[in-house]
Structure formats: C-alpha cells, structure tokens
Design an enzyme around this catalytic site. Sequence first.
Site, PDB file in Angstrom:
ATOM      1  N   ASN A  36     -10.893  -7.852  -3.720  1.00  7.40           N
ATOM      2  CA  ASN A  36      -9.488  -7.491  -3.590  1.00  7.40           C
ATOM      3  C   ASN A  36      -8.655  -8.752  -3.885  1.00  7.40           C
ATOM      4  OD1 ASN A  36      -7.122  -6.061  -2.827  1.00  7.40           O
ATOM      5  ND2 ASN A  36      -8.371  -4.797  -1.471  1.00  7.40           N
TER       6      ASN A  36
ATOM      7  N   LEU B 232       0.800  -1.231   0.000  1.00  6.87           N
ATOM      8  CA  LEU B 232       0.000   0.000   0.000  1.00  6.87           C
ATOM      9  C   LEU B 232       0.831   1.279   0.000  1.00  6.87           C
ATOM     10  CD1 LEU B 232      -2.768  -1.304   2.408  1.00  6.87           C
ATOM     11  CD2 LEU B 232      -3.031  -0.908  -0.043  1.00  6.87           C
TER      12      LEU B 232
ATOM     13  N   CYS C  41      -7.508  -4.321   5.368  1.00  3.77           N
ATOM     14  CA  CYS C  41      -6.300  -3.845   6.042  1.00  3.77           C
ATOM     15  C   CYS C  41      -6.285  -4.288   7.483  1.00  3.77           C
ATOM     16  CB  CYS C  41      -6.253  -2.326   5.985  1.00  3.77           C
ATOM     17  SG  CYS C  41      -6.007  -1.786   4.327  1.00  3.77           S
TER      18      CYS C  41
HETATM   19  C1  LIG Z   1       0.026  -3.957  -7.798  1.00  3.36           C
HETATM   20  C2  LIG Z   1      -1.358  -3.892  -7.216  1.00  3.36           C
HETATM   21  C3  LIG Z   1      -1.679  -2.902  -6.278  1.00  3.36           C
HETATM   22  C4  LIG Z   1      -2.954  -2.828  -5.721  1.00  3.36           C
HETATM   23  N1  LIG Z   1      -3.242  -1.833  -4.837  1.00  3.36           N
HETATM   24  C5  LIG Z   1      -4.496  -1.748  -4.300  1.00  3.36           C
HETATM   25  C6  LIG Z   1      -4.849  -0.684  -3.401  1.00  3.36           C
HETATM   26  O1  LIG Z   1      -4.036   0.204  -3.099  1.00  3.36           O
HETATM   27  N2  LIG Z   1      -6.106  -0.679  -2.871  1.00  3.36           N
HETATM   28  C7  LIG Z   1      -7.039  -1.632  -3.208  1.00  3.36           C
HETATM   29  O2  LIG Z   1      -8.166  -1.572  -2.726  1.00  3.36           O
HETATM   30  N3  LIG Z   1      -6.746  -2.616  -4.079  1.00  3.36           N
HETATM   31  C8  LIG Z   1      -5.497  -2.702  -4.634  1.00  3.36           C
HETATM   32  N4  LIG Z   1      -5.213  -3.713  -5.523  1.00  3.36           N
HETATM   33  C9  LIG Z   1      -6.250  -4.715  -5.880  1.00  3.36           C
HETATM   34  C10 LIG Z   1      -6.899  -4.404  -7.228  1.00  3.36           C
HETATM   35  O3  LIG Z   1      -7.564  -3.166  -7.208  1.00  3.36           O
HETATM   36  C11 LIG Z   1      -7.882  -5.517  -7.613  1.00  3.36           C
HETATM   37  O4  LIG Z   1      -8.884  -5.605  -6.630  1.00  3.36           O
HETATM   38  C12 LIG Z   1      -7.223  -6.866  -7.740  1.00  3.36           C
HETATM   39  O5  LIG Z   1      -5.955  -6.751  -8.326  1.00  3.36           O
HETATM   40  C13 LIG Z   1      -8.027  -7.857  -8.572  1.00  3.36           C
HETATM   41  O6  LIG Z   1      -8.263  -7.376  -9.879  1.00  3.36           O
HETATM   42  P1  LIG Z   1      -7.347  -7.752 -11.176  1.00  3.36           P
HETATM   43  O7  LIG Z   1      -7.244  -9.245 -11.207  1.00  3.36           O
HETATM   44  O8  LIG Z   1      -8.093  -7.181 -12.336  1.00  3.36           O
HETATM   45  O9  LIG Z   1      -6.050  -7.111 -10.950  1.00  3.36           O
HETATM   46  C14 LIG Z   1      -3.934  -3.794  -6.095  1.00  3.36           C
HETATM   47  C15 LIG Z   1      -3.610  -4.780  -7.030  1.00  3.36           C
HETATM   48  C16 LIG Z   1      -2.348  -4.848  -7.597  1.00  3.36           C
HETATM   49  C17 LIG Z   1      -2.050  -5.917  -8.601  1.00  3.36           C
END
Ligand SMILES: Cc1cc2nc3c(=O)[nH]c(=O)nc-3n(C[C@H](O)[C@H](O)[C@H](O)COP(=O)(O)O)c2cc1C
Lengths: 307, 279
Positions: A196, A77, A134
């Site tokens: 998430n 984060l 978190c």
């Molecule tokens: C590198 C990275 C950083 C992320 N940072 C956050 C974040 O700061 N807050 C949050 O709620 N989700 C965060 N996520 C989760 C994504 O928003 C998403 O929920 C998750 O990656 C699943 O979707 P995807 O398969 O399309 O990536 C992060 C994901 C990745 C890969």
Amino acid sequence: MPSLSPNLEVNIAGVAMKNPVAAASGTCGYGDVYAEFYHPAELGALVTKGISLEPRLGNPTPRMAETPAGMLNSIGLENVGLKVFLNEKLPPLCDSGVTVVVNFFGNTEDEYAWLAETLSSATGVAGLEANISCPNVKAGGIEFGTRPEVAGKLVERIKAVCGKPLWVKLSPNVTDIAAVAKAVEQAGADAISAINTLKGMAIDLDERKPVLANVTGGLSGPAIKPVALRMVYEIAQAVKVPVVGVGGITTAKDALEFIVAGASAIQVGTASFVNPRAPIQIINGIKNWMRENSLERVQDIIGTLKV
Amino acid sequence: MKPVQAQVIHNYTLAPRIFRMGLLPLEPLPHAVAGQFYMVRVSRGLDPLLRRPLSHFGYCRAPKPKSSRAKGEAALEILYQVKGRGTDLLSRMTPGEHTDLIGPLGQGWQPEPSAERLLLLAGGIGIVPLRGLADQLRVQGDKRPLTLIWGAGTGSEICCREDLEALDLELLPATEDGSFGHPGLATDLLEPILEDIGKTPVAVFACGPWAMLKKIAEVTSQKKIPCQVSLDEFMACGLGACLSCVVRGRARDHEPPQNLRVCKEGPVFRAEEIDWNVR
Ligand SMILES: Cc1cc2nc3c(=O)[nH]c(=O)nc-3n(C[C@H](O)[C@H](O)[C@H](O)COP(=O)(O)O)c2cc1C
Ligand SMILES: Cc1cc2nc3c(=O)[nH]c(=O)nc-3n(C[C@H](O)[C@H](O)[C@H](O)COP(=O)(O)OP(=O)(O)OC[C@H]3O[C@@H](n4cnc5c(N)ncnc54)[C@H](O)[C@@H]3O)c2cc1C
Ligand code: FES
C-alpha cells in the site's frame, strides 16, 4: 520453438488471471473509469476501490500533492459503501467480463468480517483483497496492519467467514514486513498484496503550511518502486502463498522485475493516472519480452531472481 | 480515447508569466465544448509525473505548408500562467517540439438559450474558459450581447484585449492595484450591472477563485439568475479515477450529501449544485 503467443496465465490462490497485470485498488474506480481507453476484460484482474460498510466522503481537499516522481494522496477511502456497490457498481463490472477482486476495509474486526462474508457471497466476485492499513478504532486508531499479532487476529476472523480467495494487502509502514506477512499467512491469508502507500508529507514553504488538508498522505508512483520491490522480495522469501506486487510499476520492465523478485502477479496504480493505457502497454511489453527471451510461460519466471 | 501527441506551433508570452500556446494534434481529437479541459504532459520522463489540467482556450489554424494553398490544419490553443515547475517547463517549449495530451475532458458550459444577455465573470487566469465560451458563441453565430467582467491583480494581467475586442464584447476590467479599470474586485461590479440590466433575462458564467465564485453564487441565487461556475481543484488523473478533485454537492431533500468530481461531473457546474460552505 517458443510459441508466438506466450502463455501469460497465472492463478493467485484460486483467482484465475489471463495475464499477471491487475489494476490497483483506488486507481481504477469500480471499473468504469477507463472504459474509453481499453476494455476492462483485457486486464488480468481489476481490484475495486476499497469498500466500507457505509458510504464515505473521505477527507477535505486538497487531498493530492505531486512529489518528485510520485504523488501523495489523502483521499480518505471515499467510496459508495457496500449497498450501492452491490446494487449499482458490481453488476456492470461483472458483465464486462473482467476478473473482479473486491478491496474492502473496516473500522473494527466485526466490520471486516461482515464485509468479507457479504462480498464473498456476491455473484461475480472472484476474490477479495483486505486492506489492513486502516486504523483500528477499538485500539485507539493504530493500523491493523502494523503489528503482526493484530494483523493475524484480524485475518483469522475474516478467513472464518470468507467464501472466496482472500488476498491481504499489507502496509509498508512497518519495521519488519516479513513478520507481518508470516503472521497473516499463518492466519489463513490465501495471497499477499504488497505494498500500500508509504506515509509521507509535503509542505508549502511560502505559506508554512502542509499541502494536504489532512497534513499527511500516502506516497505512490515511481518514487516508491525500489521500496516496494525490496518488500515484495522479502515477503516472497518469507511465505509460501503467492505474492501480488504493487508500487510504482510503470513499464513492463518494472512489472517483470517484481515477478522475478517473487511476485506471481502485479498491480498498476498511479501509472494509469498519467497514461490510462499503461496496464495494456505493460501486458504487451511482457509478451514481447518473453518472445525476445524465448520464454513460453510467465509462471516459469516467478521468483527466478539470482541472488 | 487515448493520449494524443501534439506539436507546439507557437508558445509566446502575452503578459508577465502568461503564455499562449498553439498545439497541433497529430491525430484528430473530438471537438471541444468551451469549458472543457485537457490533461497535458509537461515532461517526457517520470518527473514531474502528473499531467496538468489546462482549459480549452480556442481553435486556431496551424501555419500552412509553403507549397500548399490549403488552409492550415485546425490546432487548439491553451493560455496558461506560470505557477510552478510544470507550467515553467511548458513555457520553455519551442515550436516543433511535441507533448501529449488527453481530452477534451469534463463537462463544458451549457448554452442558456432563454437568456437575452450573457454576463461573464473572470478572476485572473479564470479568463481562459470564458474566452473559450465567447469565442464559441460567436463562431456559432450567437449575437447576444456579452459583457465580460475581468478581475486581476494588476493591469498587465488583463491580456489578449484585441482577441476579446474581436469577439464584440463589452470588457469591464477590475484590478486590485487600481492600475486598470475599476479599482477593486470583479464582484464589486456584479450587483450594479445586474441593476443596470434590469428585467432583461440574463445568465451568468464565472471562473475564478473559490471566494469569488461563492460570492457570485450568493448574488445570483438571491436574484434567481441562472449561474454556471467552472471550478479548480488539484487533479491527478483528470479522468474520474483518483477522487482527488472532489467538491461537496448540495444535499438534495432527504438524500445524503455527495461529492462531485470536478474532472468528470465538472469543471462546469450550475452554482446551485455546489455546497459553497464546505471547503
Ligand atoms: C488515489 C489513490 C487511492 C487509493 N485507494 C486505495 C484503496 O481504496 N484501497 C487500497 O487498498 N489501496 C488504495 N491505494 C493504494 C494503491 O492500490 C497502491 O497500493 C499504491 O498506490 C501503490 O501502487 P502505485 O505506485 O502503482 O500507485 C490508493 C492509491 C492511490 C494513489
Ligand atoms: C479544470 C482546470 C482547468 C485549468 N485551466 C487552466 C488554464 O487554462 N490556464 C492556467 O494557467 N491554469 C489552469 N488551471 C490551473 C493549472 O492546472 C495549474 O496552475 C497548474 O497545474 C500548475 O502546475 P505547476 O506545475 O506550474 O504548479 P505546481 O504548483 O508545481 O504543481 C504541483 C501540482 O499541483 C497541481 N496544481 C497546482 N496549482 C493548481 C491549480 N490552481 N489547479 C489545479 N491543480 C494545481 C499541479 O497540477 C501539479 O499536480 C486549470 C485547473 C483546472 C483544475
Ligand atoms: S482528478 Fe482524478 S478523479 Fe478528478
């Protein structure tokens, strides 16, 4: 006659989106990183990197590991913190014309509440997304989002001071996601985002060491799509508030599957790392599919799964 | 900017597990500055998912069509070592096949106009952006003397020697097994050569493992010699979006420490920008 240009507009609890495709938190920075690939205002919405009260540098590297059809991250984060976000990052993002949803998180209920109050009164913010995956520092580090009562209590606290539509983003690392969804709906969440990342691990066998310096990380990408789809379906069955689907969406077909399963909008995360234009291609693909199927309004297909 | 399709024009092995690949982009790409890199797809499907970061090695000409008198089209070259699944898949591609890439990305080497001699230090496959630099300097008509200290495990890894000779540079090899050149590390040669150079203004450019770069940063900082390093971190996006690839920046007076993204603020940094103690 179906119109040539299908209507893609959706409204997620007061956040008006010109199409149902948003960029997911933590995968599009503060809206500045894909500017060379498309104009942010082409998106339905942009969800910012999660914001905390103080700046955070995150975890040590390596904090990314590729896994079959996916990746683990333990970024921890990292973000610029509330002050720099409001002063430097938010104004250009709003100027770009995109619908802005600010993702945020805290270590305590007080921090969440303070952030919600401050961020929701900032100009240009259409809505907030609370990341409740978190650790709750006061409760020994157990995630807020893993127990329905704890999640509900937190959301109630946030809702009391939040002047904008509140999306609550759920952790998939629970036994009954529908129960958490119901608890946060009851506490006043205006919409629910799911999911998430899934907690995972990768090992370097030769070294007999974890690949990530943090040992474990969050799994994302196509590998998690079936899990995300199932959870979005279960949540949509359990609550009346809109659901925003996220997890492994790479193509328009993936996006439409989530919409049919009950998502009113979707977010694209990891897919943008591989193909920065993925969200735009997904928007165009949804349009084409609707034309081919003589459908006029994307709203009409939400939750139309035949079970 | 967008992902651009590129046709493989050659892909051959130069040394055990080291391949040189020529790629003809099907749409024009911006001209690369040496030190920049590409994010290259290694599969068409979803697995392996992520692109691989690979440095710009140089430019070449695609074979010209038989009927034409024109010069072949401008193609780019990469040089890579087979490490895991992605680079293994790359090594199996044959001329005529297509892949796609994004780039050139990141910040390349800075010119260092006030130096009269340039000292390049490579560790293993870290040669790639340095050969790119030497090539770029010579193409630009830069005639300053270049010395390349290249350290590797064994002699066979010190490849493409003709290429390097054509760039009119002094090659000082070092191998850990002693099979070629100095037996030991590239950094063993750094201080003696700096002594040798004496008062002539020199600038150092280095790419290799962290420990090597850290050592070079220490030596050059003591001697107040300008030094640039190209760093290697795991990358998911290569575009500044995911924050996978960060290193700790050296805190400036009274300012809180900051992370630097290797893909965006780098991969080339001035050595003094990096906090070498955080890793
Ligand atoms: C590198 C990275 C950083 C992320 N940072 C956050 C974040 O700061 N807050 C949050 O709620 N989700 C965060 N996520 C989760 C994504 O928003 C998403 O929920 C998750 O990656 C699943 O979707 P995807 O398969 O399309 O990536 C992060 C994901 C990745 C890969
Ligand atoms: C800016 C930059 C430029 C580079 N230029 C070159 C080059 O010109 N020639 C060359 O041979 N190598 C270069 N590398 C290293 C190269 O990217 C890795 O060796 C390669 O990604 C390994 O992929 P793989 O699938 O074979 O290995 P795997 O271990 O199977 O890869 C799994 C994952 O880890 C990542 N990874 C593994 N090792 C590295 C590493 N050393 N650096 C970054 N990511 C890694 C991969 O990208 C992938 O996401 C460069 C790295 C960076 C950051
Ligand atoms: S690799 Fe994603 S920010 Fe550098």
